[in-house]
Design an enzyme around this catalytic site. Structure first.
Site, PDB file in Angstrom:
ATOM      1  N   GLY A 409       2.288  -4.565  -0.756  1.00 23.69           N
ATOM      2  CA  GLY A 409       1.718  -4.596  -1.931  1.00 23.69           C
ATOM      3  C   GLY A 409       1.134  -3.519  -1.864  1.00 23.69           C
ATOM      4  O   GLY A 409       1.451  -2.207  -1.813  1.00 23.69           O
ATOM      5  N   PRO A 410       0.004  -3.635  -3.623  1.00 24.70           N
ATOM      6  CA  PRO A 410      -0.048  -2.399  -3.832  1.00 24.70           C
ATOM      7  C   PRO A 410      -1.057  -1.511  -3.227  1.00 24.70           C
ATOM      8  O   PRO A 410      -1.588  -2.221  -2.330  1.00 24.70           O
ATOM      9  CB  PRO A 410      -0.640  -2.040  -5.392  1.00 24.70           C
ATOM     10  CG  PRO A 410      -0.546  -4.284  -5.362  1.00 24.70           C
ATOM     11  CD  PRO A 410      -0.245  -4.593  -4.578  1.00 24.70           C
ATOM     12  N   PRO A 411      -1.627  -0.610  -3.187  1.00 23.90           N
ATOM     13  CA  PRO A 411      -3.029   0.327  -2.216  1.00 23.90           C
ATOM     14  C   PRO A 411      -4.123  -0.005  -2.634  1.00 23.90           C
ATOM     15  O   PRO A 411      -4.164  -1.154  -3.695  1.00 23.90           O
ATOM     16  CB  PRO A 411      -2.888   1.852  -2.746  1.00 23.90           C
ATOM     17  CG  PRO A 411      -0.950   2.161  -3.956  1.00 23.90           C
ATOM     18  CD  PRO A 411      -0.626   0.455  -4.255  1.00 23.90           C
ATOM     19  N   GLY A 412      -4.345  -0.099  -1.210  1.00 22.94           N
ATOM     20  CA  GLY A 412      -5.461  -0.594  -1.308  1.00 22.94           C
ATOM     21  C   GLY A 412      -5.653  -2.049  -1.204  1.00 22.94           C
ATOM     22  O   GLY A 412      -7.363  -2.606  -1.571  1.00 22.94           O
ATOM     23  N   VAL A 413      -4.912  -3.007  -1.056  1.00 17.16           N
ATOM     24  CA  VAL A 413      -5.428  -4.724  -0.867  1.00 17.16           C
ATOM     25  C   VAL A 413      -5.508  -4.749   0.712  1.00 17.16           C
ATOM     26  O   VAL A 413      -5.575  -5.538   0.773  1.00 17.16           O
ATOM     27  CB  VAL A 413      -4.154  -5.179  -1.583  1.00 17.16           C
ATOM     28  CG1 VAL A 413      -4.151  -5.198  -3.142  1.00 17.16           C
ATOM     29  CG2 VAL A 413      -2.623  -4.864  -0.873  1.00 17.16           C
ATOM     30  N   LYS A 415      -4.116  -3.707   2.765  1.00 16.37           N
ATOM     31  CA  LYS A 415      -2.255  -4.418   4.218  1.00 16.37           C
ATOM     32  C   LYS A 415      -2.745  -3.770   5.403  1.00 16.37           C
ATOM     33  O   LYS A 415      -2.451  -4.074   6.367  1.00 16.37           O
ATOM     34  CB  LYS A 415      -1.145  -3.500   3.657  1.00 16.37           C
ATOM     35  CG  LYS A 415      -0.541  -4.184   2.434  1.00 16.37           C
ATOM     36  CD  LYS A 415       0.600  -4.027   2.127  1.00 16.37           C
ATOM     37  CE  LYS A 415      -0.032  -1.681   1.394  1.00 16.37           C
ATOM     38  NZ  LYS A 415      -1.053  -1.598   1.144  1.00 16.37           N
ATOM     39  N   SER A 784      12.435  -4.008 -19.209  1.00 11.60           N
ATOM     40  CA  SER A 784      11.412  -5.019 -19.448  1.00 11.60           C
ATOM     41  C   SER A 784      10.434  -4.749 -20.589  1.00 11.60           C
ATOM     42  O   SER A 784       9.583  -5.104 -21.275  1.00 11.60           O
ATOM     43  CB  SER A 784      10.380  -5.080 -17.509  1.00 11.60           C
ATOM     44  OG  SER A 784       9.029  -4.076 -17.729  1.00 11.60           O
ATOM     45  N   LYS A 827       1.576  -8.092 -13.264  1.00  9.02           N
ATOM     46  CA  LYS A 827       1.302  -7.175 -14.551  1.00  9.02           C
ATOM     47  C   LYS A 827       0.482  -8.677 -15.402  1.00  9.02           C
ATOM     48  O   LYS A 827      -0.445  -7.685 -15.856  1.00  9.02           O
ATOM     49  CB  LYS A 827       2.552  -8.254 -15.545  1.00  9.02           C
ATOM     50  CG  LYS A 827       3.694  -6.958 -15.451  1.00  9.02           C
ATOM     51  CD  LYS A 827       5.234  -7.369 -15.789  1.00  9.02           C
ATOM     52  CE  LYS A 827       6.336  -6.104 -14.822  1.00  9.02           C
ATOM     53  NZ  LYS A 827       7.720  -6.083 -15.760  1.00  9.02           N
TER      54      LYS A 827
HETATM   55  P1  ADP Z   1      -3.419  -0.935   1.827  1.00  6.67           P
HETATM   56  O1  ADP Z   1      -2.985  -0.227   3.278  1.00  6.67           O
HETATM   57  O2  ADP Z   1      -3.651  -2.109   1.386  1.00  6.67           O
HETATM   58  O3  ADP Z   1      -3.908   0.520   1.440  1.00  6.67           O
HETATM   59  P2  ADP Z   1      -6.371  -0.898   2.809  1.00  6.67           P
HETATM   60  O4  ADP Z   1      -6.147  -1.412   4.534  1.00  6.67           O
HETATM   61  O5  ADP Z   1      -6.450   0.741   3.927  1.00  6.67           O
HETATM   62  O6  ADP Z   1      -5.170  -0.733   1.977  1.00  6.67           O
HETATM   63  O7  ADP Z   1      -7.478  -1.521   2.521  1.00  6.67           O
HETATM   64  C1  ADP Z   1      -8.587   0.195   1.400  1.00  6.67           C
HETATM   65  C2  ADP Z   1      -9.708  -0.799   2.504  1.00  6.67           C
HETATM   66  O8  ADP Z   1     -10.132  -2.106   1.587  1.00  6.67           O
HETATM   67  C3  ADP Z   1     -10.132  -0.917   3.362  1.00  6.67           C
HETATM   68  O9  ADP Z   1     -11.388  -0.028   3.685  1.00  6.67           O
HETATM   69  C4  ADP Z   1     -10.170  -1.829   3.685  1.00  6.67           C
HETATM   70  O10 ADP Z   1     -10.901  -2.586   4.641  1.00  6.67           O
HETATM   71  C5  ADP Z   1     -10.783  -2.474   2.350  1.00  6.67           C
HETATM   72  N1  ADP Z   1     -10.060  -3.871   2.151  1.00  6.67           N
HETATM   73  C6  ADP Z   1      -9.114  -4.643   1.067  1.00  6.67           C
HETATM   74  N2  ADP Z   1      -8.959  -5.546   0.840  1.00  6.67           N
HETATM   75  C7  ADP Z   1      -9.792  -6.412   1.540  1.00  6.67           C
HETATM   76  C8  ADP Z   1     -10.209  -7.561   1.612  1.00  6.67           C
HETATM   77  N3  ADP Z   1      -9.667  -8.749   1.471  1.00  6.67           N
HETATM   78  N4  ADP Z   1     -11.691  -7.823   2.462  1.00  6.67           N
HETATM   79  C9  ADP Z   1     -12.419  -6.743   2.404  1.00  6.67           C
HETATM   80  N5  ADP Z   1     -12.579  -5.645   2.675  1.00  6.67           N
HETATM   81  C10 ADP Z   1     -10.911  -4.962   1.918  1.00  6.67           C
END
Ligand code: ADP
Length: 888
Positions: A409-413, A415, A784, A827
């Site tokens: 998935g995209p960053p910050g979701v 993972k 696309s 998208k």
């Molecule tokens: P990734 O690894 O996908 O890049 P992270 O795991 O580092 O993302 O998540 C970034 C920040 O967002 C973290 O602090 C994480 O706890 C928070 N976060 C992301 N999704 C959720 C969620 N569904 N519920 C609570 N916090 C989330």
């Protein structure tokens, strides 16, 4: 040297017991028995010229019953000289009539005539017995015809056995003889060189080799070795020159070999001795120097500590042996010696690695795990469900070799944070190995220790840091590994992720296998495509789409804000961020699939608030603390007249106590002006699309990037020129071709689309077309953008603006068919983020809509199309006015 001599027909015989005098040999004997004294006296001492005597070997009858012919002439002699038999010298012979078999002496039939080189006479005291010491030189062989006595000693009738000159010359022509003599000389030469090397003496013996006739040399050489009596006899009997030479070669060669073996053994023994002696000496010296310097045995203490650490590391026995070998090597080295440090660092690693140390895996409770995932993460229902299933299988079958989980998935979701929650739920340690940008296989497998600055790979290094063999290991950004000349990290990862192979993972630096089978691997990636298929095959992919603004709001309210406040030593007592403001942040300051920049913005607000609180603190705590310090402690002290002592307020991890020390009249509530003050003017707004598409020639596309879905504008413009197409914006080949196709399609349909009055008119007459994809620094590719490009061109040529609320994605064929594309979910989420209200999609992407959260779909109008004309119909306000006339 003995020249050829004329032998008399009779010779006085001196018997040699179990000993042979060969021609060319020189021997010193001492004669003590009356018969031999008599012989020497009469045959040698009293003669003016130096006389000759015969030396005949005799063998004790009891030694060997029948070896040489027993000459049984009636020889009479007294047997008083038995005592001299041990000496290699004369002995007496008893009667040989066989009456007393114990006393039978076997005379050898051949002997050697000898000349006395030196004679000395002595008288033994006190008996007055006369003795002689004689130095004899062997001259030539003879055979005994008849044995008799002269007085008390023997005399024999003999025939010489040496060849005549003529016979010699004849033999010397014989090719066999020539070969034999060459061989003999070569062997003899070798022997001489070895002996000379040993004694470091000059080459006198070599001269001998050149000057003395070969048949005599053979005797001389053999005479100088210690060989058995039998062999001596055999040599004596070798009257034939060829036989003599081959026998001599054999003996010389054997002697040579025995010298070599002996030498090797001595060398080895000497080497060992001197090495250990040297080491001992050096160690003594070192100790003395260290004592002088007062630098007492730190290193040795260190090494002892290292050794005990190694002992407790729980290495498998074969690795323990290997480590011990290395430690022994290290102990012999000086700390200044090159290689000492690397060897030591290596052993430290061996000692630090968790060969057996594991976190105890408690019986985990699925319900608790689920609760943990729920408390840490908002939403993600399906993902959590899948994780629980995975954990359930592990619970039922702990050693199950299931696939490796891979979150995409995209960053910050979330993972990474999901994986750390899994680790927490399992009660295991968590370690993150970042694979982003790893191109060198050695990053995974380590460098061989022969390289300078070699290190273990990231996995082994990670295990050393985490210090248990069963952590949850996150292989982050597994899609970002690439391969180049330095190898292919993906192939090393294949080995890591294969349960069959990772039991004996081989790190080049470590150079001994390490068992990775207890590690629980979880991978993350932004995109699936770059992951090599064999690697993907080992993984179970769980996709995490981006969040909708509503989800982001919930995440922010429930998780991010409390965490951010806590990290900044604040609480809701000090700072409150209302939902409306979080929504504004999401809309105006972030445009992302995940929540990372949302978290950053919230952190910025928290920092600003912290400053405000800290400024107030200067006033508040003084009064307050004075008030507080007026405790009995202070009072007592003051009363006692002593000095006032400082009271230190203990700080806890999250600084709540500090915060608790302050009182703030009312919490700081974030409002819009504060947002603008802290975060700056809004970075995004919903009017962007409207402003950008206000001019004809601009259309709104939806693309897929590493950061999830994105809204992408396409700009086209025309200018005076020669009908060329210019493309800018870091485009790949596929997207360039899409632009060509779009232009061709529009030109071909110019008349139908009422872009030109007749079909003959060339749209490009006297003008160039330039198409640009903004965000010029970001590389773009893929098919696309096909329908977006056509829309932009039609808008340009017709001078009509496209609808600002409509975004599109889809590949177009040359004939105008719209083909499906990937990444629909991301998208659509992106379109939703951008405030787009209508989305044009290829009809065959209908199936992908299931994955889109319904909350998003509810806010969007999705238009499914099959042909380009339908796209144009939907893209322009009031539809496509030219459709009626179209023959398409
Ligand atoms: P990734 O690894 O996908 O890049 P992270 O795991 O580092 O993302 O998540 C970034 C920040 O967002 C973290 O602090 C994480 O706890 C928070 N976060 C992301 N999704 C959720 C969620 N569904 N519920 C609570 N916090 C989330």
């Amino acid at each position: 040297m003995a020249e050829s001599v004329e032998l008399p027909s009779r010779l006085a015989i001196l018997p040699f017991r179990n000993k042979v005098l060969l021609p060319g040999a020189i021997i010193r004997i001492r004669c003590t028995s009356p018969s031999s004294v008599k012989l020497v006296e009469q045959e040698l001492w009293q003669k003016e010229e130096k006389g000759l005597i015969g030396i005949l070997p005799v063998r004790d009858a009891e030694d060997t019953p029948s070896v040489s012919p027993v000459i049984s002439q009636g020889v009479g002699a007294d047997s008083t000289e038995r005592s001299s038999k041990t000496q290699a010298g004369p002995t007496d012979s008893p009667k040989l009539n066989g009456k007393n078999p114990q006393e039978v002496i076997h005379w050898h039939a051949r002997g050697v005539a000898a000349r006395a080189l030196h004679l000395s006479r002595g008288v033994e005291k006190p008996s007055g017995r006369v003795t002689y010491t004689v130095v004899l030189e062997g001259l030539c062989r003879f055979s005994v015809q008849e044995l008799g006595t002269r007085g008390t000693y023997y005399i024999a009738r003999i025939t010489p056995l040496e060849m005549t000159k003529a016979e010699m010359e004849h033999v010397e022509q014989d090719p066999d003889f020539i070969t034999l003599s060459r061989r003999f000389k070569a062997t003899a030469m070798e022997l001489i060189s070895i002996l000379e090397q040993k004694q470091k003496a000059g080459g006198r013996t070599k001269v001998l080799l050149e000057t003395v006739p070969i048949h005599k040399l053979a005797d001389i050489f053999v005479a100088s070795f210690e060989i058995s009596f039998e062999e001596q006899l055999c040599m004596l009997d070798s009257v034939d020159l060829k036989v003599r030479l081959s026998k001599a070669t054999e003996l010389v060669d054997r002697h040579l070999q025995s010298i070599r073996v002996a030498e090797k053994i001595t060398q080895k023994v000497e080497g060992q001795l001197s090495k250990s002696q040297k080491e001992f000496l050096l160690r003594q010296q070192m100790r003395a120097i260290k004592e002088e310097l007062g630098d007492n045995d730190d290193d040795e203490d260190d090494l002892a500590a290292l050794e005990s650490k190694m002992q407790s590391a729980g290495m498998p026995s074969n690795i323990w042996k290997h480590a011990q070998r290395e430690l022994r090597r290290l102990k012999k080295m000086q700390p200044q010696q090159p290689g000492y440090n690397s060897s030591r660092v290596y052993l430290e690693l061996l000692a630090d690695l968790p060969w057996q140390k594991a976190t105890e895996e408690h019986e985990f409770d699925l319900k608790a795990a689920k609760e943990r995932l729920d408390t840490d993460h908002y939403g993600l229902v399906k993902v959590k469900q899948r994780i629980i299933e995975y954990l359930a299988v592990r619970k039922l079958k702990p050693d199950a070799r299931g696939p490796i989980l891979c979150f995409v998935g995209p960053p910050g979701v979330g993972k990474t944070s999901l994986v750390s929650s899994i680790a927490a739920a399992l009660g295991r340690k968590f370690i993150r190995i970042s694979l982003g940008g790893v191109k060198d296989e050695a990053d995974i497998r380590g460098h061989r220790r022969t390289y300078i600055g070699s290190m273990p790979g990231r996995l082994i290094d990670g295990l050393k840091r985490v210090a248990v063999c069963n952590p949850v290991m996150l292989l982050d950004e597994i899609d970002k590994t690439g391969s180049d000349v330095r190898g292919d990290p993906a192939s090393a990862l294949l080995e890591v992720l294969d349960p069959e192979q990772n039991k004996t993972f081989n790190d080049h630096y470590l150079n001994v296998p390490f068992d990775l089978s207890k590690v629980m691997f979880v991978a993350t990636a932004n995109r699936l495509q770059p992951i090599p298929p064999p690697l993907l095959d080992r993984m179970e992919v769980i996709e995490l789409p981006g969040y909708t603004p509503e989800e982001k709001l919930r995440i922010a309210m429930q998780h991010l804000i409390p965490r951010v406040l806590d990290q900044h030593g604040l609480s809701s007592e000090f700072l409150q961020i209302p939902e409306a403001m979080v929504t504004l942040i999401i809309q105006r300051y972030t445009r992302e699939a995940g929540v990372r920049s949302l978290e950053r913005n919230l952190a910025a607000l928290a920092r600003a608030a912290a400053v405000k609180v800290a400024e107030q603190e200067q006033v508040v705590p003084l009064n307050q603390d004075m008030h507080r310090l007026a405790s009995p402690l202070v009072e007592n002290r003051l009363a006692g007249g002593g000095e006032v002592e400082m009271e230190v307020i203990p700080m806890s991890e999250n600084n709540h106590e500090i915060a608790g020390a302050f009182h703030i009249a009312s919490p700081l509530v974030v409002d819009e002006p504060m947002l603008e003050k802290v975060l700056g003017p809004p970075r995004f707004d919903d009017t962007e699309a409207a402003e950008r598409v206000a001019t004809p020639g601009v259309s709104v596309g939806l693309v897929w990037t590493n950061f999830g879905g994105e809204v992408q504008f396409v700009e086209a413009t025309a200018m005076v020129g020669k009908g060329e197409l210019h493309l800018t914006g870091q485009l790949g080949d596929v997207i360039k071709e899409s632009a060509q196709i779009a232009l061709t399609w529009v030109r071909a349909r110019a008349a139908d689309l009422k872009l030109a009055i007749t079909e003959e008119i060339n749209l490009l007459q006297g003008r160039d077309i330039h198409i640009h994809f903004p965000a010029g620094a970001v590389p773009k590719d893929g098919p696309s953008a096909g329908i977006t490009l056509v829309t932009a061109l039609v808008s340009l040529f017709s001078q009509k603006s496209v609808r600002a609320d409509t975004a599109m994605t889809g590949e177009m064929t040359l004939r105008g068919l719209v083909l499906p594309v990937g990444g629909i979910k991301d998208k659509i989420l992106a379109a939703h983020r951008h405030g787009v209200k209508r989305v044009i999609l290829p009809e065959r992407n209908l199936k992908d809509l299931v994955e889109v959260p319904s909350a998003v779909l509810a806010n969007l109008e999705v238009i499914l199309v099959k042909r380009m004309e339908e796209v144009l119909e939907q893209a322009f306000d009031g539809g496509c006015p030219w459709r009626q006339h179209s023959r398409l």
